[in-house]
Enzyme design. Structure first.
Site, PDB file in Angstrom:
ATOM      1  N   ASP A 119      33.040  43.285  24.220  1.00 47.17           N
ATOM      2  CA  ASP A 119      34.153  42.339  24.262  1.00 47.17           C
ATOM      3  C   ASP A 119      33.700  41.049  23.570  1.00 47.17           C
ATOM      4  O   ASP A 119      33.003  40.217  24.153  1.00 47.17           O
ATOM      5  CB  ASP A 119      34.556  42.065  25.706  1.00 47.17           C
ATOM      6  CG  ASP A 119      35.735  41.106  25.808  1.00 47.17           C
ATOM      7  OD1 ASP A 119      36.052  40.437  24.808  1.00 47.17           O
ATOM      8  OD2 ASP A 119      36.329  41.008  26.901  1.00 47.17           O
TER       9      ASP A 119
ATOM     10  N   PHE B 150      34.665  38.475  32.478  1.00 42.20           N
ATOM     11  CA  PHE B 150      36.037  38.030  32.279  1.00 42.20           C
ATOM     12  C   PHE B 150      36.577  38.756  31.052  1.00 42.20           C
ATOM     13  O   PHE B 150      36.176  38.476  29.916  1.00 42.20           O
ATOM     14  CB  PHE B 150      36.152  36.523  32.066  1.00 42.20           C
ATOM     15  CG  PHE B 150      37.585  36.088  31.918  1.00 42.20           C
ATOM     16  CD1 PHE B 150      38.367  35.882  33.036  1.00 42.20           C
ATOM     17  CD2 PHE B 150      38.167  35.956  30.673  1.00 42.20           C
ATOM     18  CE1 PHE B 150      39.709  35.522  32.919  1.00 42.20           C
ATOM     19  CE2 PHE B 150      39.503  35.595  30.540  1.00 42.20           C
ATOM     20  CZ  PHE B 150      40.272  35.384  31.664  1.00 42.20           C
TER      21      PHE B 150
ATOM     22  N   LYS C 165      41.571  35.870  20.141  1.00 38.56           N
ATOM     23  CA  LYS C 165      41.453  34.426  20.041  1.00 38.56           C
ATOM     24  C   LYS C 165      41.387  33.933  18.597  1.00 38.56           C
ATOM     25  O   LYS C 165      42.408  33.737  17.962  1.00 38.56           O
ATOM     26  CB  LYS C 165      40.267  33.929  20.871  1.00 38.56           C
ATOM     27  CG  LYS C 165      40.473  34.160  22.373  1.00 38.56           C
ATOM     28  CD  LYS C 165      39.481  33.403  23.198  1.00 38.56           C
ATOM     29  CE  LYS C 165      39.650  33.695  24.685  1.00 38.56           C
ATOM     30  NZ  LYS C 165      40.925  33.223  25.257  1.00 38.56           N
TER      31      LYS C 165
END
Length: 407
Positions: free
Chosen positions: A233, A148, A262
């Site tokens: 990531d 993801f 984030k």
């Protein structure tokens, strides 16, 4: 003037009011949050909930951390946006601090996690053509199944989640998908056209999938031998979540590029970045990539405050120490409704016995008991509390999970 929070309508009324005017791209739990502080949120009726999701790690420092709120307030009174058409007085210190924190040379500031991934893809391809010598238009990037990395059309094109992919093609070519945690498959997929291997050090959306010890080291060694980039990531796994600043540090691995997002915005503004080696990020030249809001003064001020919080090591230590409590609590629930779990630091994917309900159903039961989590695939729920959570609060959440499963 900005409208105040709507306290005149009930949660049910506010949820109903969204339906005709909001695109239905999310299926939130039926809770309407109006206030928050630390690890706790409050709905419009005044009910309090312990937040055990922390915005998928965007709220690593809890809701409204005083140092981050102060940094934002201070900057709001001075300057919020210039665009990159001009310099601003906050960007240099943000980039310098973030590079030092992550052990890298340069920073490419962006806004969202997906933008960081897209930027990493562009940089890797540019590097492949200009430095490695891959023929134009032939660069490939190897990714992992069940990944993801975001929801842009390029990214969902190499997703193996049909819900994310279906109906959004045609897709960008140039990606090869291999099983996660499989070095032999990765080795077979890498060739002279490979620009990069792009992976999550821990797969979050897939259910907090922690690879075998040695996998990340193997990826680093393979990419070095093949003269291609290792792009990690760390948008969910980074910035203290796993007990280290970056999850790759558990194997003392240094990627060529690290993607962050984030928690970098402190739960206040969207902030993301690509950090990496000078000889890699240095392939970009003026006009080849950009973002109007990337590196804006408000984002840089908040991001600098985030870096300062992490520089002390306090939050990484808390995640390590409380991670032991989390693992012990989940271990005690094995055979009592929990059939398996994976955890690192303050992050866990918990597999509930399907006979007791789906992940969504368990999440709704926990919500009714004052604990907020979120499901992922099947009967798996994710736990990712703020790193500011106390041991008592963590034990309260685990006790409530035990109660819900027993019921």
């Amino acid at each position: 003037m900005t409208a105040p929070a709507d306290r005149t309508r009930s949660s049910e009324e506010l949820i109903r009011a969204e339906e005709p005017v909001l695109a239905q791209n999310y299926h939130p739990l039926p809770v309407v949050v109006a206030r928050a502080e630390g690890a706790w949120v409050e709905d419009v009726e005044g009910r309090r909930y312990l937040d055990m999701l922390a915005g998928y790690s965007a709220l690593n420092f809890g809701h409204r951390h005083p140092a981050l709120i102060e940094a934002a307030h201070r900057q709001l009174d001075r300057l919020t946006l210039t665009s990159r058409a001009f310099h601003n007085d906050r960007l240099a210190s943000f980039a310098t601090g973030l590079a030092a924190l992550t052990g890298q040379d340069m920073v490419l500031p962006m806004n969202t996690g997906a933008e960081a991934v897209e930027s990493g893809i562009k940089v890797a391809r540019k590097w492949a053509y200009e430095v490695k010598g891959v023929p134009d238009g032939r660069a490939t990037i190897v990714v992992a199944a069940d990944n993801f990395h975001g929801r842009t059309t390029t990214i969902v094109g190499f997703s193996t989640d049909e819900t994310a992919r279906s109906g959004f093609g045609p897709f960008t070519p140039g990606f090869r998908v291999v099983p996660y945690n499989d070095l032999a498959a990765l080795r077979a997929a890498v060739d002279d056209t490979t620009a990069a291997v792009l992976i999550e050090p821990i797969q979050g959306e897939a259910g907090v999938i922690v690879p075998d010890d040695g996998y990340l080291t193997g990826v680093r060694e393979l990419t070095q031998r093949a003269n291609c980039l290792f792009v990690a990531d760390e948008i969910q796994s980074g910035l203290g979540r796993t007990g280290r600043t970056l999850a790759v540090e558990h194997e003392s691995v240094v990627p060529d590029l690290v993607l962050l997002g984030k928690a970098l915005g402190g739960g206040i503004v969207p902030v993301s970045a690509v950090v990496g080696r000078r000889e890699v990020l240095g392939v970009l030249r003026p006009g080849e990539h950009g973002s109007t809001f990337g590196g804006n003064p408000l984002a840089a001020a908040v991001g600098t405050a985030v870096v300062e919080l992490l520089r002390t090591g306090e939050f990484q230590r808390r995640a390590r120490e409380l991670g032991v409590v989390l693992r012990e609590g989940l271990t005690a629930l094995l055979g009592k409704g929990v059939v398996g779990f994976r955890a690192r630091g303050l992050w866990a994917g918990v597999d509930v016995d399907p006979a007791l309900g789906t992940g969504r159903e368990v999440s709704e039961r926990l919500m009714r008991e004052g604990i907020l989590v979120k499901d992922t695939h099947g009967s798996t729920i994710r736990l990712a509390p703020p790193l500011t959570v106390t041991e008592d609060e963590l034990r309260q959440a685990l006790g409530t999970l035990e109660k819900v499963l027993a019921a």
